[in-house]
Scaffold this motif. Sequence first.
Motif, mmCIF file in Angstrom:
data_model
loop_
_atom_site.group_PDB
_atom_site.id
_atom_site.type_symbol
_atom_site.label_atom_id
_atom_site.label_comp_id
_atom_site.label_asym_id
_atom_site.label_seq_id
_atom_site.Cartn_x
_atom_site.Cartn_y
_atom_site.Cartn_z
ATOM 1 N N TYR A 1 38.273 6.901 16.453
ATOM 2 C CA TYR A 1 39.641 6.462 16.122
ATOM 3 C C TYR A 1 39.983 5.132 16.766
ATOM 4 O O TYR A 1 40.936 4.467 16.376
ATOM 5 C CB TYR A 1 40.678 7.542 16.483
ATOM 6 N N THR B 1 40.267 16.977 16.028
ATOM 7 C CA THR B 1 40.663 15.816 16.832
ATOM 8 C C THR B 1 40.442 16.161 18.305
ATOM 9 O O THR B 1 40.369 17.329 18.681
ATOM 10 C CB THR B 1 42.138 15.437 16.583
ATOM 11 N N VAL C 1 36.702 13.841 15.616
ATOM 12 C CA VAL C 1 37.399 12.567 15.827
ATOM 13 C C VAL C 1 37.499 12.360 17.337
ATOM 14 O O VAL C 1 37.998 13.245 18.055
ATOM 15 C CB VAL C 1 38.825 12.603 15.217
ATOM 16 N N VAL D 1 41.378 5.713 10.655
ATOM 17 C CA VAL D 1 40.955 7.120 10.695
ATOM 18 C C VAL D 1 40.915 7.697 9.280
ATOM 19 O O VAL D 1 39.976 8.403 8.894
ATOM 20 C CB VAL D 1 41.912 7.948 11.583
#
Length: 334
Positions: free
Chosen positions: A199, A153, A177, A204
């Motif tokens: 996202y 992320t 992400v 997600v």
Amino acid sequence: MTLTNRQWLINGRPVGRPLVDDDFKLVETPVSDPGEGEVLVRNLYLAFDPAQKGWMENVADYVAPTEIGEVMRGSGVGEVVASAHPDFAPGDKVTGMLRWQDYACLPGKDLLKVPDDDLITANLGVLGTTGMTAFFGLNKIGKPFPGDTVVITGAAGATGSVVGQIAKLAGCKVIGVAGGEAKCRWLVDELGFDGAVDYKAGDVRKQAKALAPGGIDVLWDNVGGAIFNDLLGQLATHARVVVCGGISRYELGKMPAGPENYFNLIFRRAHMEGFIVLDYAAEFPWARRRIADWIRSGRLHFKEDVQQGLENAPRTLMRLFHGENFGKQLLRVR
Ligand SMILES: NC(=O)c1ccc[n+]([C@@H]2O[C@H](COP(=O)([O-])OP(=O)(O)OC[C@H]3O[C@@H](n4cnc5c(N)ncnc54)[C@H](OP(=O)(O)O)[C@@H]3O)[C@@H](O)[C@H]2O)c1
């Protein structure tokens, strides 16, 4: 001639809220000559990290508490203009905690000399704390194996983009992400990630499941919150979860309850661990050489987002919390 030093002082504690202009105060002071063992540095570039907000709040116990009225902490690179330390001479380029100001007067022992080459600003990012965070967090905690699926992320950020590239070098399938199409495209087209989840564009969980149908072996989290929770639900057996940061939490007044999917750690026999990059400081020199080799041989790329002018330092820090930075957030002092 007496030089004038513009300095940004800490003027507020942004606990449980976003940063505002009034959290900082600009003053001008005369520059003093270096005392014995000290070095006077003209700051060239400053680096910005989400953790700086936490330092202002005094929530982090791995650094000394900050005081209202102290010059805002931040690392930088600069040029020595005067030295009363035998190891430094005018013209040397150095890095250290130079703080938000035009000139820093520091003990020589707190400065590191850096080569005056085309990677000078990289010492604040990929060759600095950012790169060290990615390198040691991934290798010591994520322990990637060839063929693993690694999901990151905050993947288009300074740290995340390096984590993903090191995981690719280790033979992993890498999915990032990030927020927005441009950042996701950059991950895949220019950094060689195997896939990207936007996202901001939708679910997600669904997007990640399509890209990692066999589950996530290494989950690297920079953001926390709902995104992290969604991904915890998709761990593979014996997954390693590296908790690096949680930027979605840094502006919240009341912390949300813990991620409901944490129970999946049991079902998947997974391991979750946090870390502070400074824990690995003794090993930084060899990692720095390794990363520099990857950059020089074209195997690792990095992006820098350079803002202009010390007067814009507070607004530059705020960019990180709005996803406005694309690459390592830096500021050219003049
Ligand atoms: N543990 C350690 O020792 C250590 C050391 C260094 C850094 N860190 C942590 O590593 C993380 C990344 O730091 P960095 O310096 O590399 O910054 P960065 O990733 O270059 O910049 C921050 C990025 O976070 C994303 N973001 C901001 N608000 C968000 C939200 N509410 N939800 C999801 N994403 C959000 C934005 O990207 P998008 O546009 O994609 O949203 C933004 O560009 C931070 O959490 C930091 O605290 C930890």
